[in-house]
Design a protein around this motif. Structure first.
Motif, PDB file in Angstrom:
ATOM      1  N   VAL A  10       0.856  -1.181   0.000  1.00  0.00           N
ATOM      2  CA  VAL A  10       0.000   0.000   0.000  1.00  0.00           C
ATOM      3  C   VAL A  10       0.894   1.233   0.000  1.00  0.00           C
ATOM      4  O   VAL A  10       1.713   1.414   0.908  1.00  0.00           O
ATOM      5  CB  VAL A  10      -0.938   0.015   1.221  1.00  0.00           C
ATOM      6  N   LEU A  11       0.752   2.065  -1.018  1.00  0.00           N
ATOM      7  CA  LEU A  11       1.566   3.268  -1.163  1.00  0.00           C
ATOM      8  C   LEU A  11       0.762   4.462  -0.669  1.00  0.00           C
ATOM      9  O   LEU A  11      -0.263   4.815  -1.264  1.00  0.00           O
ATOM     10  CB  LEU A  11       1.974   3.467  -2.626  1.00  0.00           C
ATOM     11  N   LEU A  12       1.215   5.072   0.425  1.00  0.00           N
ATOM     12  CA  LEU A  12       0.466   6.150   1.072  1.00  0.00           C
ATOM     13  C   LEU A  12       1.271   7.444   1.025  1.00  0.00           C
ATOM     14  O   LEU A  12       2.387   7.506   1.546  1.00  0.00           O
ATOM     15  CB  LEU A  12       0.130   5.765   2.512  1.00  0.00           C
ATOM     16  N   ALA A  13       0.701   8.470   0.424  1.00  0.00           N
ATOM     17  CA  ALA A  13       1.314   9.797   0.374  1.00  0.00           C
ATOM     18  C   ALA A  13       0.710  10.667   1.466  1.00  0.00           C
ATOM     19  O   ALA A  13      -0.515  10.770   1.578  1.00  0.00           O
ATOM     20  CB  ALA A  13       1.089  10.434  -0.994  1.00  0.00           C
ATOM     21  N   ALA A  14       1.571  11.284   2.263  1.00  0.00           N
ATOM     22  CA  ALA A  14       1.089  12.073   3.402  1.00  0.00           C
ATOM     23  C   ALA A  14       1.629  13.494   3.344  1.00  0.00           C
ATOM     24  O   ALA A  14       2.729  13.743   2.840  1.00  0.00           O
ATOM     25  CB  ALA A  14       1.494  11.415   4.713  1.00  0.00           C
ATOM     26  N   THR A  37       1.710  -4.317   3.657  1.00  0.00           N
ATOM     27  CA  THR A  37       2.847  -3.491   4.044  1.00  0.00           C
ATOM     28  C   THR A  37       2.556  -2.093   3.533  1.00  0.00           C
ATOM     29  O   THR A  37       2.293  -1.904   2.334  1.00  0.00           O
ATOM     30  CB  THR A  37       4.163  -4.004   3.444  1.00  0.00           C
ATOM     31  N   ILE A  38       2.570  -1.122   4.438  1.00  0.00           N
ATOM     32  CA  ILE A  38       2.268   0.261   4.071  1.00  0.00           C
ATOM     33  C   ILE A  38       3.568   1.040   3.930  1.00  0.00           C
ATOM     34  O   ILE A  38       4.367   1.111   4.878  1.00  0.00           O
ATOM     35  CB  ILE A  38       1.377   0.941   5.124  1.00  0.00           C
ATOM     36  N   TYR A  39       3.777   1.601   2.759  1.00  0.00           N
ATOM     37  CA  TYR A  39       4.929   2.456   2.514  1.00  0.00           C
ATOM     38  C   TYR A  39       4.454   3.906   2.525  1.00  0.00           C
ATOM     39  O   TYR A  39       3.573   4.281   1.738  1.00  0.00           O
ATOM     40  CB  TYR A  39       5.575   2.124   1.173  1.00  0.00           C
ATOM     41  N   VAL A  64       6.386   1.129   6.721  1.00  0.00           N
ATOM     42  CA  VAL A  64       7.735   1.530   6.335  1.00  0.00           C
ATOM     43  C   VAL A  64       7.694   2.999   5.929  1.00  0.00           C
ATOM     44  O   VAL A  64       6.942   3.379   5.019  1.00  0.00           O
ATOM     45  CB  VAL A  64       8.264   0.678   5.162  1.00  0.00           C
ATOM     46  N   LEU A  65       8.483   3.814   6.592  1.00  0.00           N
ATOM     47  CA  LEU A  65       8.567   5.237   6.252  1.00  0.00           C
ATOM     48  C   LEU A  65       9.754   5.454   5.327  1.00  0.00           C
ATOM     49  O   LEU A  65      10.895   5.135   5.680  1.00  0.00           O
ATOM     50  CB  LEU A  65       8.729   6.082   7.514  1.00  0.00           C
ATOM     51  N   LEU A  66       9.510   5.984   4.131  1.00  0.00           N
ATOM     52  CA  LEU A  66      10.591   6.272   3.203  1.00  0.00           C
ATOM     53  C   LEU A  66      11.392   7.467   3.707  1.00  0.00           C
ATOM     54  O   LEU A  66      10.842   8.355   4.371  1.00  0.00           O
ATOM     55  CB  LEU A  66      10.037   6.573   1.811  1.00  0.00           C
TER      56      LEU A  66
END
Length: 306
Positions: A10-14, A37-39, A64-66
């Motif tokens: 799951v690709l999450l933009a914040a 898995t949330i990125y 997972v925080l990029l």
């Protein structure tokens, strides 16, 4: 033998998401019968979002925080960064997520089941918009797809999108290849839908609502309801933004030489008048087909500011 659940990235933009992100993460981590898995990629924020996400990821290995990557200035660039930088190998599906929605518990399970049963490459769905005062409304995006709708609209909110591994891999390769010109694209969901459809990937739009779509003053693109939202959308057209995006996306996904596209790509007055009668091929919803006709005609007559 233990049941094997689909493994989903799951690709999450914040960005400045402290008011809502905890509730959203809970709804994603609580998805039924899937392993997620949330990125998270955080645009530079001033409300502590980065620090909070870093602390959360330290105690939950599913998040997972990029690393910081500077300022993006919009959700599209943040999502393109996620697509480029996250290793998607080994996942059974890839999903987009916003920071402020609430997912139905079976959102990802239903999406992966439909992708498998329908033999498609991408899933999106209707959503239920909700406001702080308790109002809700179903946003119906599930009208039948038409030949060229992907150049003129998205397949619904990007936060409902779920991709097969083949589509996710192909999209990632294209994002890497076109990184610089992609910075001119304002809406990642519109581009992703256009890329998929133009490259032969099959897309399913579900009539069932998969999530609660939060409406607030900071929405980059909110629910298209009422006269005020229609007026705001006309303003973006009159200012030239919308037609520029149409042309940019058409060229990026490689359909600029298609006879249908070549006939109006220069967006001259006669091109727009020709395009106006093609609304049936360009928008899914009947109301939008009529609006498309009038917008093209009006723009041909009065032009745009830019």
């Amino acid at each position: 033998m233990p049941v094997k659940h689909p493994k989903i990235a799951v690709l999450l933009a914040a960005y400045n998401g402290m008011q809502w992100i905890e509730e959203q993460l809970a709804s994603i981590l609580g998805q039924l019968a899937v392993d997620v898995t949330i990125y998270i990629s955080v645009d530079l924020s001033d409300d502590g979002t980065e620090v909070w996400c870093e602390a959360f990821s330290a105690v939950d290995s599913r998040v997972v925080l990029l690393p910081p990557a500077g300022r993006f200035g919009g959700a599209a660039r943040n999502f393109f960064r996620l697509i480029r930088d996250v290793d998607l190998h080994g996942y059974d599906a890839v999903a987009f997520a916003d920071q402020d929605d609430i997912w139905q518990p079976d959102k990802l399970l239903r999406a992966t089941q439909i992708i498998a049963s329908q033999g498609v490459d991408a899933y999106s769905s209707n959503v239920t918009a909700f406001w702080p005062d308790g109002r809700t409304i179903l946003l119906d995006k599930s009208q039948p797809q038409v030949a060229w709708d992907f150049l003129f609209e998205a397949a619904g909110p990007g936060c409902t999108y779920v991709f097969s591994p083949a589509l996710a891999c192909s999209l990632r390769q294209q994002v890497i290849h076109d990184w610089e010109p992609l910075q001119q694209v304002s809406l990642h969901d519109w581009y992703s839908y256009a890329f998929a459809r133009s490259h032969g990937f099959e897309w399913f739009i579900d009539s069932q609502s998969s999530m609660l779509y939060r409406q607030h003053e900071n929405n980059q693109v909110g629910a298209n309801t009422g006269l005020s939202s229609l007026f705001q959308r006309y303003v973006t057209i009159h200012e030239g933004w919308w037609f520029k995006q149409v042309r940019t996306i058409a060229l990026l996904v490689g359909v600029g030489n298609a006879p249908f596209v070549r006939g109006w790509l220069k967006l001259r007055r006669r091109d727009l008048l020709l395009l106006s009668v093609r609304g049936g091929q360009c928008r899914r919803r009947l109301r939008d087909k009529f609006l498309f006709f009038f917008v093209c005609c009006l723009t041909a007559v009065v032009g745009t500011k830019s």
